[in-house]
Design an enzyme around this catalytic site. Structure first.
Site, short mmCIF file in Angstrom:
data_model
loop_
_atom_site.label_atom_id
_atom_site.label_comp_id
_atom_site.label_asym_id
_atom_site.label_seq_id
_atom_site.Cartn_x
_atom_site.Cartn_y
_atom_site.Cartn_z
N VAL A 14 0.85 -1.34 0.11
CA VAL A 14 -0.07 0.06 0.02
C VAL A 14 0.90 1.26 -0.09
O VAL A 14 0.72 2.17 -0.67
CB VAL A 14 -1.01 0.01 1.14
CG1 VAL A 14 -1.92 1.39 1.26
CG2 VAL A 14 -1.91 -1.13 1.18
N LYS A 38 11.39 -0.60 8.92
CA LYS A 38 11.75 -1.62 10.09
C LYS A 38 13.05 -2.19 9.46
O LYS A 38 14.11 -2.37 10.09
CB LYS A 38 11.07 -2.47 10.71
CG LYS A 38 9.97 -1.99 11.70
CD LYS A 38 9.36 -2.90 12.73
CE LYS A 38 8.95 -3.99 12.32
NZ LYS A 38 8.13 -5.08 13.22
N LYS A 96 -7.36 -0.30 11.72
CA LYS A 96 -8.61 -0.44 12.32
C LYS A 96 -8.56 -0.82 13.64
O LYS A 96 -9.39 -0.42 14.71
CB LYS A 96 -9.60 -1.07 11.50
CG LYS A 96 -9.44 -2.82 11.60
CD LYS A 96 -8.50 -3.44 10.86
CE LYS A 96 -8.71 -3.04 9.11
NZ LYS A 96 -7.37 -3.89 8.65
N GLU A 120 -10.33 6.65 6.49
CA GLU A 120 -11.46 5.85 5.56
C GLU A 120 -10.86 4.56 5.21
O GLU A 120 -11.57 3.57 5.04
CB GLU A 120 -11.53 6.72 4.33
CG GLU A 120 -12.73 6.14 3.29
CD GLU A 120 -14.16 6.22 3.96
OE1 GLU A 120 -14.63 5.38 4.04
OE2 GLU A 120 -14.52 7.57 4.06
N GLY A 125 -11.93 -0.61 2.80
CA GLY A 125 -10.94 -0.44 1.89
C GLY A 125 -11.67 0.98 0.79
O GLY A 125 -11.48 1.76 1.57
N GLU A 181 -4.07 -14.32 5.41
CA GLU A 181 -2.87 -14.24 6.16
C GLU A 181 -2.37 -15.67 6.49
O GLU A 181 -3.16 -16.45 6.57
CB GLU A 181 -2.76 -13.11 7.37
CG GLU A 181 -3.16 -11.75 6.96
CD GLU A 181 -1.88 -11.13 6.29
OE1 GLU A 181 -0.81 -11.55 6.35
OE2 GLU A 181 -2.41 -10.03 5.76
N ASP A 192 -11.59 -8.61 13.13
CA ASP A 192 -11.24 -7.47 12.01
C ASP A 192 -12.50 -6.57 12.07
O ASP A 192 -12.75 -5.72 12.13
CB ASP A 192 -10.88 -8.07 10.94
CG ASP A 192 -10.40 -6.87 9.85
OD1 ASP A 192 -9.61 -6.12 9.82
OD2 ASP A 192 -11.53 -6.66 9.21
N LYS A 196 -14.19 -2.91 12.81
CA LYS A 196 -14.84 -2.10 11.83
C LYS A 196 -16.00 -1.52 12.17
O LYS A 196 -16.35 -0.43 11.91
CB LYS A 196 -14.50 -2.82 10.57
CG LYS A 196 -13.38 -2.88 9.77
CD LYS A 196 -13.41 -4.00 8.65
CE LYS A 196 -12.06 -3.99 8.24
NZ LYS A 196 -11.89 -4.91 6.89
N GLY A 295 -6.83 -4.92 -0.07
CA GLY A 295 -5.91 -5.12 -1.38
C GLY A 295 -4.85 -3.64 -1.42
O GLY A 295 -5.34 -2.89 -0.85
#
Length: 393
Positions: A14, A38, A96, A120, A125, A181, A192, A196, A295
């Protein structure tokens, strides 16, 4: 339009996408001045002088007026954002979990330092749910916000529904295709989505719910037999995050639960990694927002939209929010539910206030009926891997 000098934390897919877009579109009047990472061993598609491992190279630079935070460590992100606010810098974030856990504190710090905090990209997304709640529905009387807010689980459920795959096989397909993942717990257990819906609830209704107070059960307990039942009855199964207001008491029921959805409903058409959100209003009936929920490009699109809004000093108003007033959540009400189980020892009839349907088979059984919402908070139901809990709308 003021010039935006950006300090970027994180340079994954991203972050790199945002860097490329800003390089290619000078008309946005925004430049990345420094990037903190990092791992210096990874090759980076940007000039080496942009990179640093020291957060203060961004936070102590008075020329940098915007911090874009795109790291996965929510504790580290919290420290970065607090320091950025106290240095008078605007912040754009996609984290989030961090926002849901520290929402009230961060909003107060934003106001104290007269800066903007935009996020946002933290919810759905590229689907502009927060901006719509802020600008279009800011004074509207909303009844509910409900939808699919996690692309990983939706991809898995689509595979299970359409290809009769087991949960494990569908999860592997999601991981092989980059939609899940290696450790998918946050997605498949509903954490998650709970973060949200917590964020959405504040913008929709002006009430702050702690993530732990969202009634949540993920999709890991779902069985092939549950999808057979759904097909027989004309349903599909979706993991639905929902906050709904009781018009008589003002109480909000906020849940993340597998749900049987009629095939002729709009939300049933949201498949694979896509997200879809329904906004129910007293005045404008029902609105539907749809798009890719995760994504590289959808998330980058939302982050870039927030960066662009900062050029005009945009800030969430959250007009419905009163930080001195505690909301009432999940205290009363009943939901129609289906519980499936393999072992007869797991008979859960005692959880139901009313039983409408009972089926006992050799290998699998289920009960359908009304359950008090307080019973849905019980850990032995929510955390039991042998019980499929699915809500009927």
């Amino acid at each position: 339009m003021k010039k935006l000098n950006i300090g970027l934390f994180g340079f994954g897919v991203v972050g790199e996408g945002i860097y490329k877009v800003l390089e290619e579109k000078p008309q946005l009047n925004a430049t990345i001045k420094k990037i903190v990472i990092k791992d210096f061993t990874k090759p980076r598609n940007a000039p080496s002088e942009l990179f640093s491992s020291n957060a203060d190279d961004i936070l102590e630079d008075d020329d940098i007026n915007v911090v874009v935070e795109l790291i996965s460590d929510s504790d580290a992100a919290h420290n970065i954002i607090v320091k950025a606010f106290n240095k008078g810098k605007h912040v754009v974030s996609a984290n989030k979990k961090l926002i849901a856990e520290h929402h009230k504190e961060l909003l107060e710090l934003q106001d104290k330092n007269d800066v903007s905090f935009l996020y946002e990209a933290s919810v759905c997304g590229s689907v502009p749910i927060i901006r719509n709640l802020e600008e279009y529905f800011d004074n509207d009387l909303l009844n509910y916000v409900s939808g699919i807010v996690n692309g990983t689980t939706n991809y898995i459920l689509t595979k299970m529904a359409n290809e009769n795959e087991s949960y494990q096989d569908a999860l592997k397909a999601a991981q092989d295709n980059g939609f899940a993942e290696a450790d998918p717990t946050a997605d498949v257990e509903g954490f998650d989505a709970a973060s949200k819906i917590s964020i959405i609830t504040l913008h929709a209704f002006g009430q702050k719910i702690n993530v732990d107070d969202v009634i949540r059960k993920g999709i890991t307990s779902l069985q092939v037999q549950d999808f057979k039942y759904a097909k027989e009855k004309g349903y599909t199964i979706k993991l639905i995050a929902k906050s709904k207001v009781n018009p008589e008491t003002g109480e909000i029921n906020s849940t993340v639960l597998p749900t049987f959805v009629r095939l002729n409903k709009t939300i049933a058409l949201v498949n694979n990694e896509y997200n879809g959100v329904l906004i129910g209003s007293s005045l404008s009936d029902e609105q539907f927002l749809y798009g890719k929920g995760a994504g590289r490009f959808p998330t980058a699109s939302a982050v870039l939209s927030d960066i662009s809004a900062l050029k005009y000093d945009y800030k969430y108003s959250i007009r419905k929010y009163d930080n001195t007033q505690e909301g009432k959540f999940n205290q009363s009400g009943k939901l129609k539910a289906y519980i499936g189980f393999k072992d007869q020892k797991d008979d859960v009839s005692n959880l139901f206030d009313e039983i409408e349907e009972r089926f006992q088979g050799k290998d699998y059984s289920h009960i359908v009926g009304l359950i008090d919402i307080n019973k849905l908070k019980q850990k032995e139901l929510i955390e039991n891997p042998n019980l499929s809990l699915i809500i009927l709308e």
